[in-house]
Design a protein around this motif. Structure first.
Motif, mmCIF file in Angstrom:
data_model
loop_
_atom_site.group_PDB
_atom_site.id
_atom_site.type_symbol
_atom_site.label_atom_id
_atom_site.label_comp_id
_atom_site.label_asym_id
_atom_site.label_seq_id
_atom_site.Cartn_x
_atom_site.Cartn_y
_atom_site.Cartn_z
ATOM 1 N N TYR A 34 40.444 34.670 40.515
ATOM 2 C CA TYR A 34 40.404 35.874 41.352
ATOM 3 C C TYR A 34 41.434 36.896 40.872
ATOM 4 O O TYR A 34 41.159 38.106 40.799
ATOM 5 C CB TYR A 34 40.662 35.494 42.810
ATOM 6 N N GLN A 35 42.627 36.393 40.526
ATOM 7 C CA GLN A 35 43.692 37.288 40.063
ATOM 8 C C GLN A 35 43.285 37.996 38.776
ATOM 9 O O GLN A 35 43.469 39.217 38.645
ATOM 10 C CB GLN A 35 44.969 36.474 39.828
ATOM 11 N N LEU A 36 42.703 37.252 37.808
ATOM 12 C CA LEU A 36 42.307 37.858 36.547
ATOM 13 C C LEU A 36 41.187 38.868 36.745
ATOM 14 O O LEU A 36 41.152 39.932 36.096
ATOM 15 C CB LEU A 36 41.858 36.777 35.558
ATOM 16 N N GLU A 37 40.263 38.577 37.629
ATOM 17 C CA GLU A 37 39.075 39.418 37.774
ATOM 18 C C GLU A 37 39.342 40.658 38.602
ATOM 19 O O GLU A 37 38.758 41.718 38.338
ATOM 20 C CB GLU A 37 37.949 38.592 38.401
ATOM 21 N N GLY A 80 44.442 41.701 38.006
ATOM 22 C CA GLY A 80 45.098 41.911 36.734
ATOM 23 C C GLY A 80 46.325 41.035 36.534
ATOM 24 O O GLY A 80 46.576 40.086 37.291
ATOM 25 N N THR A 81 47.099 41.364 35.516
ATOM 26 C CA THR A 81 48.202 40.506 35.093
ATOM 27 C C THR A 81 49.564 41.150 35.301
ATOM 28 O O THR A 81 50.561 40.694 34.739
ATOM 29 C CB THR A 81 48.043 40.165 33.602
ATOM 30 N N THR A 82 49.622 42.194 36.069
ATOM 31 C CA THR A 82 50.897 42.885 36.277
ATOM 32 C C THR A 82 51.919 41.944 36.911
ATOM 33 O O THR A 82 51.641 41.306 37.938
ATOM 34 C CB THR A 82 50.688 44.107 37.186
ATOM 35 N N GLY A 83 53.097 41.863 36.290
ATOM 36 C CA GLY A 83 54.156 41.004 36.817
ATOM 37 C C GLY A 83 54.003 39.524 36.502
ATOM 38 O O GLY A 83 54.841 38.716 36.912
ATOM 39 N N TRP A 84 52.962 39.227 35.790
ATOM 40 C CA TRP A 84 52.690 37.816 35.474
ATOM 41 C C TRP A 84 53.269 37.531 34.084
ATOM 42 O O TRP A 84 52.579 37.542 33.066
ATOM 43 C CB TRP A 84 51.185 37.604 35.498
ATOM 44 N N GLU A 85 54.565 37.274 34.022
ATOM 45 C CA GLU A 85 55.272 37.216 32.757
ATOM 46 C C GLU A 85 54.761 36.120 31.829
ATOM 47 O O GLU A 85 54.592 36.334 30.622
ATOM 48 C CB GLU A 85 56.775 37.009 33.015
ATOM 49 N N ILE A 125 36.880 33.876 32.018
ATOM 50 C CA ILE A 125 37.317 35.249 32.314
ATOM 51 C C ILE A 125 38.422 35.666 31.354
ATOM 52 O O ILE A 125 38.420 36.778 30.798
ATOM 53 C CB ILE A 125 37.795 35.356 33.774
ATOM 54 N N PHE A 126 39.377 34.779 31.128
ATOM 55 C CA PHE A 126 40.460 35.073 30.197
ATOM 56 C C PHE A 126 39.917 35.298 28.786
ATOM 57 O O PHE A 126 40.325 36.228 28.089
ATOM 58 C CB PHE A 126 41.462 33.912 30.215
#
Length: 1192
Positions: free
Chosen positions: A792-795, A798-803, A848-849
């Motif tokens: 759900y996060q990827l779709e 997005g990846t903001t803050g996901w170091e 998804i990735f």
């Protein structure tokens, strides 16, 4: 024997029967007679010097529990001895003092007195006769001299100072003679074994051995006990070793054959738990030099228990040298001092043990609320108290006397004896305890359950008479085993002590195959035993229980070690178990070293953390670097993995990384596999905790790969590349777990309600449970929740803050794609390794990735569009390994219809672009080879090639024709017949000659791999049309391609096709080439013909074919080479000569029945070997069948 008969007044008693006084000078004899006459005066007042050491059988006190009253009487009578003559001397005579010392068994003092008298020239006959008589030092049924039977201290040496009759007994015991002159240097120490008291049956009476023989031999063969099996095996080993060292090889072989049950290469096969002794020569040279000590001899030769050793010590301490074999006085005194010290320490030990037992008994009594002490008359046998000192000791026990027996025992003070003593005779010369052993018996403890009562007879016999009577019960309580049997443990501690003493004697006698049954017993004893030394011995036995333990036995020992560790705690594990491992780290048997390696891992959870990261880690590192056995190193790697799961010292991180690299580079596949399964995942977990996975471990491995590629421009080390890349591949699950655990949604991942389902194919199959993402995360349910939030996060977010994920996208992927572009596209192994890595990476991180993060980065680099076609600049990236790795590692991760369409479109685009730009086709070929290895992609690849077959550009059609050659080898014949051959026939009639020529290699490959007759005929007809059609007569490139194809597929093609089609057409091409005018074309064709003929010369060619086509073709080719390439002409001449000789040899047939000399010799030799082999067979047909089996 007359020599031992009592003499009146003791005049001749005690004289050594094997020695003569005839050599004494007259003055010494006269002095002796004067002293003896003076001694006779004492006989009238009760002192009998001639029998000063005797205990008269008529004396009831002597037969009773103590000899002290008799001694007191004689001592008091001694001053009165001279009174018989009317004189009152001021002091005792030296002879009387000597008699008293001998009577009280103060033998060391008597020996010192004898020595001083000798040095001063005043030898005393009594002492001389006593110490020269070996009968005074013979062992009496295992009871040491000087100890006596229980109840009579010092009474065991019968025949003390005077000459006592051999039949004189101590409490009814029988005097046993030794088999030889039993002086200190001739005692048969081997008799003191733990095999029981066997010397009674083996002893030979003195009168059966001739006097001269006893003088000449210290140990007669007739009186030696039979050789024991272990002694025989040990001597066999030493004898065989002697024979080999002195070049008696044939004798050694015969000796080995006669002892086929023994392995003479291994000392351990003997069965003794002692190091190998020196060789026979060394033993012979040292025989007369070594100093005999009781403990050393007993420990090595017989394995005697400590109890029996202490019983043996006085024998060695009290027996002096005889006149025949004198020893230096200094050595004798040194031995005596050491023995005295041992005796004092042992006495102190027994005293402390007695106090401990009594205190334990008092504790038991205090714990018991209701108990009844049995009456002395009903439960135990009374015994006399020997001294007031004994009275004071026994006052701790309060005897309760029945009122009915009080009058009978009024004048006799009684004590409650030991529990065992109520059943064991107090006085038995052939089977009684030494006093020291009797004192060791535990005091009777009051039973909490029942009290035993034994009926006593209503008799008036004295206790001494009772004990003397019971001494005739033959019980073997004086041996080690008898002592253990007679003692019944009364507490857990006593049981542990007993097991600690008995187990070392039990283990060697248990079959090797069944010794694991002893493990529970050994472990329980080692856990609970109070003595550290005994615990160490038991654990040593555990690790040496089985010489070469198999897997099951090792598992049992490890299970026991873990149970021990759980029970005793980390301190004792470190102090007691680890030293056992350290001792065997370099054992010669790999099974033992394997046990050590496995133990380090099994014990890791139970060790102090400092020891885990220091000693244990160092032990495993040493074994990994030095051990040559693959199995041992494999076990070391697994144990290292376990250690990595428990280590918490960050300073050891670098050491762990170095160990990881060493393990990955190990030459054994077993070790590398264990590294990926256990060590690497465990180390990755620790690295993740330290925060080094993305900052150190993965970047370091990537840098090593880049360094390899830079250094390997002229020769890449593919083994190291595989090593590093496989390590990266094994780290993918740990990397994904880190991404999930550090995601923005990780705090929201709570298990509530229905848990989402995870598809079975969601993740690649892990190599081990430690590489399963659910195992790393904690549970499959927790992983399912995290995966749902991840997708759900990827779709959507997005990846903001996901170091952690941004590191993968922005650093890891670009570096990997850059590395892929540097590898050699023709290296099938490298392409395959990277393809598998990307496939696992994409499958683990999800669809998804892959679609949103991985594919766009590849597409950006490849830039697939016809606008980029520029033959001058060229799209260089399409010729690199990026194409096959993207196609086979990324686009094949998912197999839905849209994914397959994307893969087909990518391959079509690559084929089109490479063809139109005239670029090398290596990247496309690598993609077809990698995908063609999987039958699931054959239809897809045929679809791509059909796209090329019908393409408008001849360049694309030509490329498609060449790709069929790669695909034919892996495709089944049905697809070949239905899809490949029709496409090739279509291309073979293509308007462009280059396309038709491009189909020839594919047709040749079909001839090489297909066996269907109809299919082969179709291909044969098509090739024949190329060669026989007039329109192709001047097609130099076509002829070159045909000849090259014939040379490649000819040796592997069907023989009929080769004989009827390939060789005849090569002959025709050679003839035509002789007429070629253009030298360059003629040389080109001749060179390809030379390669084709060289390949076909290895095949079987019939005589007709050789004469009609093969040899004529070679001669035509030689004609060309004479003008164009003389170096080839030499080789061709040699080939022609060889072929002509073959033809000639076939035409010259040997006469029937004739045989060459060499052949006849070979035949005879074979016949002889066969008959010899048959002669060795004795029984069944199964053995006969073995003769004809091929040796492996």
């Amino acid at each position: 024997m007359a020599a031992m008969a009592p003499g009146g007044g003791g005049s001749g008693s005690g004289v050594n029967p094997f020695l003569s006084d005839s050599d004494e000078d007259d003055e010494e004899v006269a002095a002796t007679e004067d002293r003896r006459a003076g001694l006779r005066l004492g006989a009238g007042v009760g002192l009998d010097p001639g029998s000063a050491g005797s205990l008269s059988p008529q004396d009831p006190m002597a037969l009773g529990s103590s000899a002290r009253p008799g001694l007191a009487v004689e001592t008091s009578a001694a001053p009165a001895a001279p009174g018989g003559s009317g004189e009152t001397p001021a002091r005792l005579s030296i002879d009387a003092i000597a008699a008293q010392l001998l009577r009280d068994q103060y033998l060391l003092t008597a020996l010192e007195l004898h020595t001083e008298l000798l040095e001063s020239g005043r030898e005393l006959p009594r002492l001389r006769d006593y110490f020269s008589n070996p009968g005074n030092f013979e062992r009496q049924s295992g009871t040491p001299p000087g100890m006596g039977a229980p109840g009579i201290p010092g009474a065991s040496i019968v025949g003390g100072a005077g000459g006592r009759e051999p039949s004189t007994t101590s409490g009814g015991g029988q005097l046993n003679r030794a088999g030889s002159i039993s002086t200190l240097d001739s005692l048969d120490f081997a008799r003191y074994s733990d095999d029981g008291n066997r010397e009674t049956d083996e002893r030979v009476a003195e009168h059966e051995v001739p006097l001269q023989e006893r003088k000449n031999y210290k140990s007669s063969p007739e009186i030696q006990e039979p050789i024991k099996p272990l002694e025989k095996r040990a001597l066999n080993f030493l004898v065989n070793e002697f024979l080999l060292k002195n070049n008696y090889k044939l004798t050694s072989i015969t000796f080995s054959d006669e002892n086929d049950d023994q392995d003479f290469e291994l000392w351990d096969d003997v069965g003794l738990n002692i190091p190998k002794p020196p060789d026979l020569l060394q033993l012979y040279r040292d025989f007369g030099n070594h100093q005999v000590t009781g403990k050393d001899l007993v420990d090595v030769a017989s394995g005697v228990d400590e109890d029996e050793l202490e019983a043996l010590t006085p024998i060695l301490g009290n027996v002096p040298p005889t006149l025949d074999t004198p020893l230096p006085i200094e050595n004798t005194l040194l031995v005596q001092k050491l023995e005295d010290k041992i005796s004092l320490l042992n006495n102190e030990k027994w005293s402390l043990m007695e106090q401990i037992r009594r205190l334990e008994s008092e504790m038991d009594i205090l714990k018991t609320e209701h108990f009844a002490t049995p009456a002395v008359g009903d439960s135990v046998q009374p015994s006399l108290v020997w001294s007031s000192q004994k009275d004071s000791e026994d006052n701790r026990q309060s005897p309760v006397v029945n009122s009915s027996d009080q009058e009978k025992t009024k004048d006799v003070q009684l004590e409650i004896p030991d529990a065992a003593d109520s059943f064991i005779p107090k006085e038995n010369s052939s089977g009684s305890f030494p006093r020291k052993e009797r004192e060791e018996l535990p005091p009777s403890s009051v039973s909490n359950k029942t009290t035993l009562h034994f009926d006593q007879p209503n008799r008036k016999l004295s206790p001494a008479f009772h004990q003397a009577l019971l001494s005739f019960c033959r019980m073997s309580a004086d041996s080690r085993l008898g002592s253990e049997v007679s003692r019944i443990a009364d507490s857990e501690k006593s049981v542990m002590l007993m097991l600690g003493r008995c187990l070392p004697h039990i283990v060697p006698n248990v079959l090797l195959a069944k010794r694991e049954e002893l493990i529970p017993l050994i472990l329980c004893t080692a856990c609970l035993h109070p003595e550290p030394k005994e615990r160490d011995q038991l654990l040593h036995i555990l690790f040496n229980l089985i010489k070469r333990p198999d897997d099951e036995q090792r598992q049992m020992i490890l299970t026991g070690c873990v149970a021990f560790a759980r029970h005793v705690g980390p301190t004792r594990v470190e102090a007691e178990l680890l030293p056992q491992c350290w001792e065997q780290i370099n054992h010669k048997y790999p099974e033992r070293r394997l046990l050590v390696a496995e133990s380090c891992g099994a014990l890791a959870p139970y060790l102090p953390k400092e020891i885990r990261s220091s000693l244990v880690l160092s032990m495993l590192q040493q074994m990994l670097m030095e051990d040559k056995a693959d199995l041992v190193r494999e076990a070391v790697i697994k144990s290292l993995g376990i250690i990595m799961g428990y280590i918490d010292d960050p300073d050891k991180y670098q050491q762990g990384f170095e160990l990881l690299l060493s393990a990955l580079g190990d030459p054994s596949e077993r070790v590398v596999s264990a590294t990926h399964q256990v060590f690497l995942p465990a180390y990755a977990a620790w690295t993740t905790e330290l925060g080094n996975l993305q900052s150190h471990l993965i970047p370091t491995l990537l840098n090593k790969i880049e360094k390899l590629l830079r250094e390997g421009e002229h020769g890449l080390d593919e083994h190291k590349l595989h090593m590093y890349l496989s390590a990266l591949q094994s780290l993918i699950p740990s990397l994904f777990a880190l991404v999930l655990q550090n995601a923005p949604f990780s705090s929201k991942a709570k298990l509530h309600g229905e848990v989402p389902h995870i598809e079975v194919t969601r993740f690649p199959r892990p190599m081990s449970p430690l590489q399963d993402v659910s195992t790393v995360i904690g549970s499959r349910e927790q992983l399912a929740v995290l995966l749902q939030l991840y997708d759900y996060q990827l779709e959507h977010e997005g990846t903001t803050g996901w170091e952690s994920l941004l590191w993968v996208v922005n650093q890891l992927l670009p570096q990997l794609i850059e590395i892929v572009g540097k590898i050699n596209v023709t290296s099938t192994a490298c392409v395959h390794e990277f393809s598998r890595f990307f496939w696992r990476l994409c499958r683990t991180f999800g669809k998804i990735f892959t679609n949103t993060k991985v594919k766009p980065q590849f597409q950006e680099i490849l830039r697939l569009s016809e606008e980029n076609i520029d033959s001058s600049a060229g799209n260089g990236v399409l010729t690199k390994a990026t194409v096959p790795i993207y196609a086979t590692g990324v686009l094949t991760c998912y197999i839905q219809e849209e994914d397959r369409k994307l893969l087909v479109g990518f391959l079509e685009d690559v084929m089109t672009l490479l063809s139109l730009s005239h670029a090398p086709l290596d990247s496309l070929k690598a993609s077809f080879v990698e995908l063609g290895a999987n039958p699931a992609y054959h239809e897809l690849l045929l679809t791509v090639l059909w796209y090329g077959v019908v393409h408008t550009s001849a360049l694309v059609r030509c490329t498609a024709a060449r790709m069929f050659e790669l695909l034919v080898k892996g495709v089944n014949e049905t697809l070949v017949a239905q899809r490949v051959v029709p496409a090739l026939i279509t291309l073979s009639s293509d308007p462009e000659i280059s396309v038709r020529i491009a189909t020839i290699p594919a047709f040749g490959t079909i001839m090489e791999t297909v066996i269907q007759r109809e299919l082969l005929e179709r291909v044969k007809m098509q090739l024949a049309s190329f060669l026989e059609d007039p329109q192709y007569q001047d097609q130099h490139s076509l002829h070159t391609e045909v000849i090259r194809t014939f040379g490649r597929v000819g040796p592997n093609a069907e023989p009929r096709f080769r004989d009827e089609f390939v060789i005849p057409h090569l002959h025709k091409l050679a003839l035509v080439n002789n007429l070629q005018i253009v030298d360059s074309k003629r040389l080109d064709i001749a060179t390809h013909l030379f390669e084709a003929y060289s390949a076909l010369s290895c095949c079987f060619i019939s005589e007709d074919l050789m004469v009609n086509h093969f040899l004529p073709g070679l001669r035509c080719l030689r004609t060309d080479m004479e003008h164009l390439s003389p170096e080839h002409e030499v080789i061709l001449s040699s080939m022609i000569k060889e072929c002509e000789q073959k033809v000639e040899n076939k035409t010259v047939q040997e006469p029937p029945g004739s045989m060459s000399i060499a052949a006849s010799l070979v035949s005879e030799d074979t016949k002889t070997k066969f008959l010899n082999k048959m002669g060795q067979l004795t029984t069944s047909g199964a053995m006969l069948a073995n003769v004809f089996q091929r040796k492996k």
